[in-house]
Structure formats: C-alpha cells, structure tokens
Scaffold this active site. Sequence first.
Site, short mmCIF file in Angstrom:
data_model
loop_
_atom_site.label_atom_id
_atom_site.label_comp_id
_atom_site.label_asym_id
_atom_site.label_seq_id
_atom_site.Cartn_x
_atom_site.Cartn_y
_atom_site.Cartn_z
N SER A 137 -6.86 2.46 -12.81
CA SER A 137 -6.17 2.82 -11.95
C SER A 137 -4.86 3.35 -13.00
O SER A 137 -4.32 2.30 -13.75
CB SER A 137 -5.45 1.97 -10.70
N LYS A 163 -8.66 6.80 -11.94
CA LYS A 163 -7.71 7.02 -10.66
C LYS A 163 -6.58 7.49 -11.49
O LYS A 163 -5.83 6.81 -12.13
CB LYS A 163 -7.65 6.04 -10.00
N LYS A 165 -2.42 8.37 -10.48
CA LYS A 165 -1.51 7.97 -9.56
C LYS A 165 -0.86 9.53 -9.77
O LYS A 165 -0.59 9.71 -10.91
CB LYS A 165 -0.76 6.85 -9.73
N ASP A 190 -4.70 9.24 -6.36
CA ASP A 190 -4.03 8.31 -5.54
C ASP A 190 -2.46 8.48 -5.46
O ASP A 190 -1.74 8.67 -6.27
CB ASP A 190 -4.14 7.15 -5.93
N GLU A 215 -6.91 9.84 -2.56
CA GLU A 215 -6.55 8.60 -1.80
C GLU A 215 -5.31 8.52 -1.11
O GLU A 215 -4.45 8.79 -1.84
CB GLU A 215 -6.54 7.37 -2.70
N ASP A 240 -6.48 4.18 2.40
CA ASP A 240 -6.44 2.86 1.92
C ASP A 240 -5.35 2.01 2.70
O ASP A 240 -5.79 1.57 3.90
CB ASP A 240 -5.85 2.99 0.42
N LYS A 264 -9.51 -3.15 0.62
CA LYS A 264 -8.86 -4.18 0.09
C LYS A 264 -8.83 -5.66 1.14
O LYS A 264 -8.04 -5.48 1.97
CB LYS A 264 -7.14 -4.22 -0.33
N GLY A 292 -7.43 -2.66 -6.09
CA GLY A 292 -6.58 -3.56 -6.67
C GLY A 292 -5.48 -3.75 -6.22
O GLY A 292 -4.78 -2.77 -5.68
MG LIG Z 1 -4.20 3.29 -2.95
#
Ligand SMILES: [Mg+2]
Length: 372
Positions: A137, A163, A165, A190, A215, A240, A264, A292
């Site tokens: 990430s 991933k 952000k 995400d 996400e 998520d 998660k 995570g």
């Molecule tokens: Mg997320």
Amino acid sequence: MLCIRITLREIRLPLKEPFRISSGVVADRRILLLELHDADGARTWSECVAFDTPIYSPDTIDTSWLAIAEWIAPRVLGATFAHPRDVFPTLERDFRGHLMPKAAVEMGCWALAAEKEGVPLARLLGGTRDCIETGISLGIQASPDALVQRAAAAVAEGYRKVKLKIEPGRDVAYVRAVREALPDAPLMADANNAYTLAQADVLQQLDAFGLMMIEQPLAWDDLLQHASLQKRLTTPVCLDESITSLDRARDMVALGAGRIVNIKPGRVGGFGPSLAIHDFCAAHGVPVWCGGMLESGVGRAHNVALASLPNFTKPGDLSPSARYWARDVVDPEWTMDAEGRVRVPLERAGLGVTVDVDRIEDLTVRCVTLGA
Ligand SMILES: [Mg+2]
C-alpha cells in the site's frame, strides 16, 4: 480454553517513514499489545489495531484500553470456552461497538487455543495455503512522478498487488502516470472515504486504467451510495470500512454495493466474524483479501494465519517487517520472497514466530495486568 490473565501494554514503534492517507498522517505508531495466559502456563500475544485518533473507525488506542480493561476482559477472564469461536458471541451480548478491542481479545483467545492444542494458528482457523501473495500500500505522494518511482520499485521487489492511495486532486493524473509507466502491473486504488457520489465522474475516469479494484471511495459506513457508484463503474468496488459484520457483507451483496471485500479481522470483531464473512463471500463468488493496519509483527502473524484461508484469492497487504519498522518485535521478522509471497509458519504451534519480550519491555510506555 480458559484465559486467566491479560497483560495490556502500549508500545511506540517508530515508522521508517510517515504514512499519509487522505485522512491524515501517521509517523510514530502507538500500538496496544496483549499477552494472554492460561492456567497451565500457556501464553500468547495479540494486537489491537486501533490508531491513536478515530481516523479509520471510532476505535482509538485510548478507547480500546478502556474497553478492554472495563468491559471486555471481565467477560473473558476465568470463563471456560469449549472453542474460541464462542468468545465473540459472549462479547456481542448487550455490548455495542468497540470492535477492535473485542477483536484483540478474541484473536488472542484463538492464538491461546492454538498454543494449547499444539497446532499452528493458521490450521486452527482452517487455512489451506502455505504461502500468501503480498500487496503493498503506497501512501499519497507529492507528485505523480514520485508515485511512479514508488510503484516501479514495488513491482521490482516482487509485490503482486500495488495499492495507490488517492484523494480528490491526487487521483486520475497519478493513476494514469503509474499505468503508463507500468502497463501490466496489478494496480488498485484506495480512497479511504475521500469522495462523494457527486464526484462519480472522476472515479469513472479510473475505469480506463484496468485497476483490480477501487477500495471504499465513499463514506466509511455507506452501502447504498456505493451500490449506485458500482452501477456506473466497470472497475470492481472493494469495501473495507463499511463491512463491520457478516450482516453488512450480506447487505453489500444484496445491494450490489461491491464485488470484493477487504477483511481486516480487527475491524469486524475478530476471527469468528472474519470466518463467517469469508465463508459467506466464498458461497457468493466474492473474493476477499486481508488488509493492513500498520500492525507490528504480532498483528501480522494473526493476519497471515487468516489470509491462508481458501477464499483469500487476492494478494493481502502483508508487507515484510522491514518496510515499516527499523526492527520488529518478533523473531524471525516477516519477510517476502522474490515472487512476492509471505510464508505461513506451519512448523510451529500458535503464532509461528517468537515474540521479543525484552524489546517489548523496552518499548512499553504503560502496562496493566488484568486477572489472576
Ligand atoms: Mg482501505
């Protein structure tokens, strides 16, 4: 399974570099660790994944400390459970919310049962894999070029999912730059709740980049608007923050609010609810993966065990210890091979790693022992 004592500790683990997402910056990770003991001398560890402010969910380090000491530990300490799956229902009865501290205790009970029975935690949970493909990430960077450099380095290291952000203003140009530089890379985005449905046209532009998923772009507790958004996107929406229970996963599928779930265990109250969501998603053709929360090696052990279940078919965010920490609190540290895989430690009972108690003592800023 009979837990008689929980030692609750707060430690501070400095991150190698600050991690920026749309809702804030984390520089120094405050971490709650739990050491659980049974009457026969078995012991194990678990981690509460809450952050120090409510930027991800309502839980924080301090509210979790309070909840464990005042309400959660008293329900578990000295109580005999035939199976660790019975712990979560005990914590749910007339007790709303506080899912992360509930999860920390519940997952500790599973690990304690694994220790006691002499089986790896992954096997007790029903895991079938011996290694797990790993994703990375990448926090929001100052420029598209900076993000391209990070993403290229991650692919070169072997990561199986990258991933990115994103946030409004740092989205389409950033993802486009990475896609142009890495035409075949497994990319996803995400947004951590940074968009509204009114910005759906921006998110639609991301369809051009062949992302594995996007996400949780909309509100942290929303399903209906994500369903409207998913109808307008070809990219699968992965939820998520919104999936806090089996019921919410059912609602997601019923509404068409997403096609993938990031599980998660800390967010949903522990392993019991995680297994229920995993099984439900498997039965409905919804792939899952393990996200995570900037865990130490203790939390990582729990996540790796969970991600060994069969419907965890997308790479998990299980970066090696050295990505985040100068030195982790477990031995051996978590590592990734050149093919981007983390090995599930199946040769030892329980967590499969040794917790470095001396180092944890040195890092401890407060500590309380609950129970006998
Ligand atoms: Mg997320």
